[in-house]
Design a protein around this motif. Structure first.
Motif, mmCIF file in Angstrom:
data_model
loop_
_atom_site.group_PDB
_atom_site.id
_atom_site.type_symbol
_atom_site.label_atom_id
_atom_site.label_comp_id
_atom_site.label_asym_id
_atom_site.label_seq_id
_atom_site.Cartn_x
_atom_site.Cartn_y
_atom_site.Cartn_z
ATOM 1 N N SER A 1 12.220 15.463 33.482
ATOM 2 C CA SER A 1 11.512 14.424 34.641
ATOM 3 C C SER A 1 10.170 14.184 34.052
ATOM 4 C CB SER A 1 11.512 15.106 35.855
ATOM 5 O OG SER A 1 12.878 15.263 36.325
ATOM 6 N N ALA A 2 9.513 13.122 34.398
ATOM 7 C CA ALA A 2 8.094 12.657 34.096
ATOM 8 C C ALA A 2 7.705 11.444 35.269
ATOM 9 C CB ALA A 2 8.098 12.154 32.721
ATOM 10 N N THR A 3 6.459 11.263 35.049
ATOM 11 C CA THR A 3 5.780 10.333 35.835
ATOM 12 C C THR A 3 6.003 8.909 35.311
ATOM 13 O OG1 THR A 3 3.733 10.540 34.677
ATOM 14 C CG2 THR A 3 3.888 12.161 36.486
ATOM 15 N N THR A 4 5.634 7.845 35.908
ATOM 16 C CA THR A 4 5.757 6.714 35.334
ATOM 17 C C THR A 4 4.607 6.303 34.271
ATOM 18 O OG1 THR A 4 4.449 5.762 37.241
ATOM 19 C CG2 THR A 4 6.816 5.767 37.730
ATOM 20 N N THR A 5 3.661 7.155 34.262
ATOM 21 C CA THR A 5 2.621 6.905 33.459
ATOM 22 C C THR A 5 2.721 7.788 32.337
ATOM 23 O OG1 THR A 5 0.985 8.297 34.649
ATOM 24 C CG2 THR A 5 0.905 6.098 35.184
ATOM 25 N N SER A 6 3.763 8.455 32.238
ATOM 26 C CA SER A 6 3.804 9.776 31.051
ATOM 27 C C SER A 6 4.249 8.671 29.670
ATOM 28 C CB SER A 6 4.970 10.688 31.115
ATOM 29 O OG SER A 6 5.033 11.399 30.012
ATOM 30 N N ASN A 7 3.374 9.016 28.587
ATOM 31 C CA ASN A 7 3.564 8.313 27.347
ATOM 32 C C ASN A 7 3.047 9.168 26.212
ATOM 33 O OD1 ASN A 7 0.978 7.505 28.172
ATOM 34 N ND2 ASN A 7 1.010 6.107 26.342
ATOM 35 N N ILE A 8 3.913 9.994 25.763
ATOM 36 C CA ILE A 8 3.619 11.002 24.663
ATOM 37 C C ILE A 8 4.309 10.572 23.185
ATOM 38 C CG2 ILE A 8 2.711 12.840 26.014
ATOM 39 C CD1 ILE A 8 5.240 14.020 26.250
ATOM 40 N N ALA A 9 3.925 11.124 22.315
ATOM 41 C CA ALA A 9 4.299 10.582 21.017
ATOM 42 C C ALA A 9 5.809 10.727 20.735
ATOM 43 C CB ALA A 9 3.559 11.393 19.959
ATOM 44 N N TYR A 10 6.558 11.665 21.404
ATOM 45 C CA TYR A 10 8.118 11.627 21.232
ATOM 46 C C TYR A 10 8.783 11.300 22.389
ATOM 47 C CZ TYR A 10 6.531 16.098 24.016
ATOM 48 O OH TYR A 10 6.007 16.795 24.724
ATOM 49 N N ASP A 11 8.107 10.230 23.298
ATOM 50 C CA ASP A 11 8.944 9.414 24.252
ATOM 51 C C ASP A 11 9.278 7.966 23.501
ATOM 52 O OD1 ASP A 11 8.750 11.216 26.327
ATOM 53 O OD2 ASP A 11 6.889 10.198 27.034
ATOM 54 N N SER A 12 10.643 7.887 23.665
ATOM 55 C CA SER A 12 11.128 6.780 22.871
ATOM 56 C C SER A 12 12.201 6.158 23.987
ATOM 57 C CB SER A 12 11.598 6.829 21.450
ATOM 58 O OG SER A 12 12.244 5.738 21.208
ATOM 59 N N PHE A 13 13.104 5.208 23.366
ATOM 60 C CA PHE A 13 14.088 4.730 24.330
ATOM 61 C C PHE A 13 15.363 4.309 23.490
ATOM 62 C CE2 PHE A 13 11.593 1.398 23.550
ATOM 63 C CZ PHE A 13 12.308 0.182 23.455
ATOM 64 N N ARG A 14 16.570 4.057 24.077
ATOM 65 C CA ARG A 14 17.729 3.608 23.504
ATOM 66 C C ARG A 14 18.174 2.640 24.350
ATOM 67 N NH1 ARG A 14 21.489 6.542 20.014
ATOM 68 N NH2 ARG A 14 20.121 8.259 20.263
ATOM 69 N N PRO A 15 18.372 1.335 23.867
ATOM 70 C CA PRO A 15 19.058 0.210 24.753
ATOM 71 C C PRO A 15 20.414 0.351 24.737
ATOM 72 C CG PRO A 15 18.300 -0.592 22.318
ATOM 73 C CD PRO A 15 18.047 0.865 22.483
ATOM 74 N N LEU A 16 20.742 -0.240 25.877
ATOM 75 C CA LEU A 16 22.450 -0.308 26.023
ATOM 76 C C LEU A 16 22.722 -1.961 26.088
ATOM 77 C CD1 LEU A 16 24.956 1.109 27.089
ATOM 78 C CD2 LEU A 16 23.998 0.904 29.302
ATOM 79 N N CYS A 17 23.498 -2.172 25.298
ATOM 80 C CA CYS A 17 23.904 -3.674 25.374
ATOM 81 C C CYS A 17 25.167 -3.858 26.311
ATOM 82 C CB CYS A 17 24.075 -3.895 23.989
ATOM 83 S SG CYS A 17 22.729 -4.247 22.826
ATOM 84 N N TYR A 18 25.289 -4.737 27.124
ATOM 85 C CA TYR A 18 26.593 -5.317 27.937
ATOM 86 C C TYR A 18 26.957 -6.462 27.447
ATOM 87 C CZ TYR A 18 24.361 -1.915 31.348
ATOM 88 O OH TYR A 18 23.971 -0.975 31.961
ATOM 89 N N VAL A 19 28.357 -6.633 27.242
ATOM 90 C CA VAL A 19 28.819 -8.039 26.857
ATOM 91 C C VAL A 19 29.195 -8.519 28.095
ATOM 92 C CG1 VAL A 19 30.863 -9.105 25.875
ATOM 93 C CG2 VAL A 19 29.837 -7.266 24.573
ATOM 94 N N LYS A 20 28.877 -9.678 28.617
ATOM 95 C CA LYS A 20 29.119 -10.142 29.906
ATOM 96 C C LYS A 20 30.175 -10.816 30.040
ATOM 97 C CE LYS A 20 24.354 -11.764 30.439
ATOM 98 N NZ LYS A 20 23.637 -13.093 30.614
#
Length: 135
Positions: A116-135
């Motif tokens: 868990s983290a705050t909405t303003t948390s941004n540290i070097a090891y925070d990234s993301f993975r997108p999820l793609c949906y076929v409509k």
């Protein structure tokens, strides 16, 4: 993409793909957990949910050596923001954002882990993975 807040990661993920046929967002808990189940079933590693990071420093995606069933870095490299919501709080803050997976620290956190983290948390090891949906 590292050093990014969860709200900004959500904006970036939603903007990656948009057409009449495809839509994108941050990965959600169902997709993350389903990927772990898929990996455990088809890789021969029935305990991938508890896999620890294989690298001790941050690397470009796919370079950490954590590739299973052609899926990279779920146990290694960076925590990844998700659309999950946390109700975790302290006396001073709330921690509504959730990141998943392992990152390249010496203790190594598990693939299935949630943080868990705050909405303003941004540290070097925070990234993301997108999820793609076929409509």
């Amino acid at each position: 993409w590292t050093d990014i807040t969860q709200p900004n990661a959500a904006i970036a993920a939603r903007g990656m793909y948009s057409s009449n046929y495809v839509e994108s967002d941050l990965i959600n808990s169902y997709s993350w957990d389903t990927a772990i189940v898929f990996i455990q079933k088809y890789s021969g590693n029935s305990n991938y949910a508890n896999k620890r990071s294989v690298n001790t420093s941050m690397l470009n995606t796919g370079k950490a050596g954590d590739k299973v069933c052609n899926i990279h870095d779920m146990a290694s490299n960076c925590y990844e923001w998700s659309t999950e919501h946390s109700t975790s709080t302290s006396s001073s803050y709330s921690y509504p954002c959730v990141s998943r997976g392992g990152y390249s620290d010496s203790s190594g956190s598990a693939t299935s882990a949630r943080y868990s983290a705050t909405t303003t948390s941004n540290i070097a090891y925070d990234s993301f993975r997108p999820l793609c949906y076929v409509k």
